[in-house]
Design a protein around this motif. Structure first.
Motif, PDB file in Angstrom:
ATOM      1  N   ILE A  14       0.966  -1.367  -0.005  1.00  0.00           N
ATOM      2  CA  ILE A  14      -0.109  -0.052   0.163  1.00  0.00           C
ATOM      3  C   ILE A  14       0.791   1.482  -0.140  1.00  0.00           C
ATOM      4  O   ILE A  14       1.766   1.139   0.645  1.00  0.00           O
ATOM      5  N   ASP A  15       0.506   2.311  -0.552  1.00  0.00           N
ATOM      6  CA  ASP A  15       1.191   3.394  -0.758  1.00  0.00           C
ATOM      7  C   ASP A  15       0.959   4.356   0.546  1.00  0.00           C
ATOM      8  O   ASP A  15      -0.131   4.269   1.233  1.00  0.00           O
ATOM      9  N   LYS A  16       1.977   4.988   0.931  1.00  0.00           N
ATOM     10  CA  LYS A  16       2.014   5.680   2.314  1.00  0.00           C
ATOM     11  C   LYS A  16       0.896   6.821   2.248  1.00  0.00           C
ATOM     12  O   LYS A  16       0.487   7.370   3.375  1.00  0.00           O
ATOM     13  N   ASP A  17       0.501   7.230   1.140  1.00  0.00           N
ATOM     14  CA  ASP A  17      -0.267   8.394   0.901  1.00  0.00           C
ATOM     15  C   ASP A  17      -1.980   7.948   0.946  1.00  0.00           C
ATOM     16  O   ASP A  17      -2.683   8.660   0.720  1.00  0.00           O
ATOM     17  N   GLN A  18      -2.044   6.621   0.820  1.00  0.00           N
ATOM     18  CA  GLN A  18      -3.227   5.950   0.952  1.00  0.00           C
ATOM     19  C   GLN A  18      -3.831   6.274   2.262  1.00  0.00           C
ATOM     20  O   GLN A  18      -3.248   6.429   3.324  1.00  0.00           O
ATOM     21  N   ASN A  19      -5.134   5.709   2.731  1.00  0.00           N
ATOM     22  CA  ASN A  19      -5.560   5.924   3.677  1.00  0.00           C
ATOM     23  C   ASN A  19      -6.148   4.499   4.466  1.00  0.00           C
ATOM     24  O   ASN A  19      -5.982   3.554   3.883  1.00  0.00           O
ATOM     25  N   LEU A  35       0.819  -4.974   5.966  1.00  0.00           N
ATOM     26  CA  LEU A  35       0.879  -4.624   4.585  1.00  0.00           C
ATOM     27  C   LEU A  35       2.474  -3.659   4.524  1.00  0.00           C
ATOM     28  O   LEU A  35       2.345  -2.819   5.204  1.00  0.00           O
ATOM     29  N   PRO A  36       3.151  -4.151   3.406  1.00  0.00           N
ATOM     30  CA  PRO A  36       4.503  -3.419   3.255  1.00  0.00           C
ATOM     31  C   PRO A  36       3.966  -1.794   2.871  1.00  0.00           C
ATOM     32  O   PRO A  36       2.872  -1.918   1.907  1.00  0.00           O
ATOM     33  N   VAL A  37       4.524  -0.945   3.200  1.00  0.00           N
ATOM     34  CA  VAL A  37       4.079   0.565   2.652  1.00  0.00           C
ATOM     35  C   VAL A  37       5.400   1.079   1.813  1.00  0.00           C
ATOM     36  O   VAL A  37       6.477   0.925   2.376  1.00  0.00           O
ATOM     37  N   THR A  38       5.097   1.484   0.689  1.00  0.00           N
ATOM     38  CA  THR A  38       5.593   1.989  -0.151  1.00  0.00           C
ATOM     39  C   THR A  38       5.636   3.444  -0.515  1.00  0.00           C
ATOM     40  O   THR A  38       4.529   3.949  -0.440  1.00  0.00           O
ATOM     41  N   ASN A  39       6.658   3.831  -0.967  1.00  0.00           N
ATOM     42  CA  ASN A  39       6.615   5.449  -1.647  1.00  0.00           C
ATOM     43  C   ASN A  39       7.280   5.324  -3.003  1.00  0.00           C
ATOM     44  O   ASN A  39       8.424   5.296  -2.943  1.00  0.00           O
ATOM     45  N   ASN A  40       6.580   5.505  -4.071  1.00  0.00           N
ATOM     46  CA  ASN A  40       7.268   5.298  -5.400  1.00  0.00           C
ATOM     47  C   ASN A  40       7.850   4.113  -5.427  1.00  0.00           C
ATOM     48  O   ASN A  40       9.210   3.848  -5.983  1.00  0.00           O
TER      49      ASN A  40
END
Length: 266
Positions: A14-19, A35-40
């Motif tokens: 999941i992207d860090k900017d999702q909620n 869930l691992p959290v990603t950014n780009n």
């Protein structure tokens, strides 16, 4: 065995900017607990059911729906990772030392998988574990709650003890169990159904018996670790109360089995 041979390659991120609402949908859809959290596409954190339950149960976040929280405000930022060539015994020790339930697996190409306590439990099915009983590795000092305890009390106990579930006991008899998943779902439903102005007072009225899972699976102290592991794999439960003569005498968890595997591997 190298950890790459045990890890799950089916990465759900999941992207860090999702909620948090997005995270909840993914957790439910894929029946996973973190869930691992990603950014780009770069790993920047990890978020679990326990993290979400702790955040939503906090008095600092009262009245705010899950959709208002960015993943970046809930995730654990200092993520421990392991190389794909690391031995599974060393990974088990690392997880135990840091009190974590999973670790992303990386190579020169970045994150290629994730390994969890549940993955290690799959190794505990077989002849070597048929001869080891629950009594030998279970946790005897059980943190428990009663059906009439407040939900916020159960949450605080779980945070302080750093555990993901507590048996619900009344007069020494097992009545149910409450997990991080139960807490997470209860706090979400509460925020949806109770007007914001009433949440602060009404959350104190929610009792353990209102959200606990009744008639939980339990095991005996004589059961083999192999059989316990099969139950955990089939049901998805990460902890099982140990009952003797109708009374709870302990609990056996994925952590206990992970500790056993680490010991055998060493």
């Amino acid at each position: 065995m190298q950890i790459k041979n045990l890890m799950s390659e089916n990465l759900i991120t999941i992207d860090k900017d999702q909620n948090l609402s997005d995270a909840l949908k993914l957790l439910r859809k894929h029946n996973i607990s973190r869930l691992p959290v990603t950014n780009n596409k770069e790993l920047v954190g990890i978020v679990s059911e326990r993290d979400i339950a702790n955040k939503l149960g906090s008095s600092k976040s009262e009245g705010m729906p899950a959709s208002r929280f960015h993943i970046s405000s809930v995730m654990v930022k200092d993520v421990i990772t392991v190389l794909e060539t690391m031995q599974l015994g060393d990974v088990a020790e690392l997880m135990l030392e840091n009190g974590i339930g999973s670790v992303p697996v990386v190579s020169g190409e970045g994150m290629i998988g994730i390994v969890s306590k549940a993955d290690f439990v799959t190794l505990a099915v077989g002849i070597a574990f048929d001869k080891i009983t629950v009594k030998e590795i279970m946790t005897g000092d059980v943190v428990a709650v009663s059906p009439t305890d407040r939900l916020i009390h159960a949450r605080r106990l779980m945070i302080d003890a750093h555990i993901g579930r507590v048996p619900v006991i009344e007069e020494d008899e097992l009545k149910g169990i409450i997990t991080s998943k139960d807490l997470m779902r209860a706090f979400i439903d509460f925020r949806k159904n109770v007007p914001e102005k009433h949440q602060k007072s009404q959350i104190k009225e929610v009792l353990v018996e209102d959200i606990m899972s009744s008639n939980p699976s339990s095991v005996s102290k004589k059961m083999s670790i192999s059989d316990v592991s099969k139950i955990m794999i089939e049901t998805g439960f990460n902890g099982l109360p140990v009952v003797e003569d109708g009374k709870v005498i302990g609990i056996i968890t994925q952590t206990d089995i992970l500790r056993l595997i680490a010991k055998l591997e060493s």
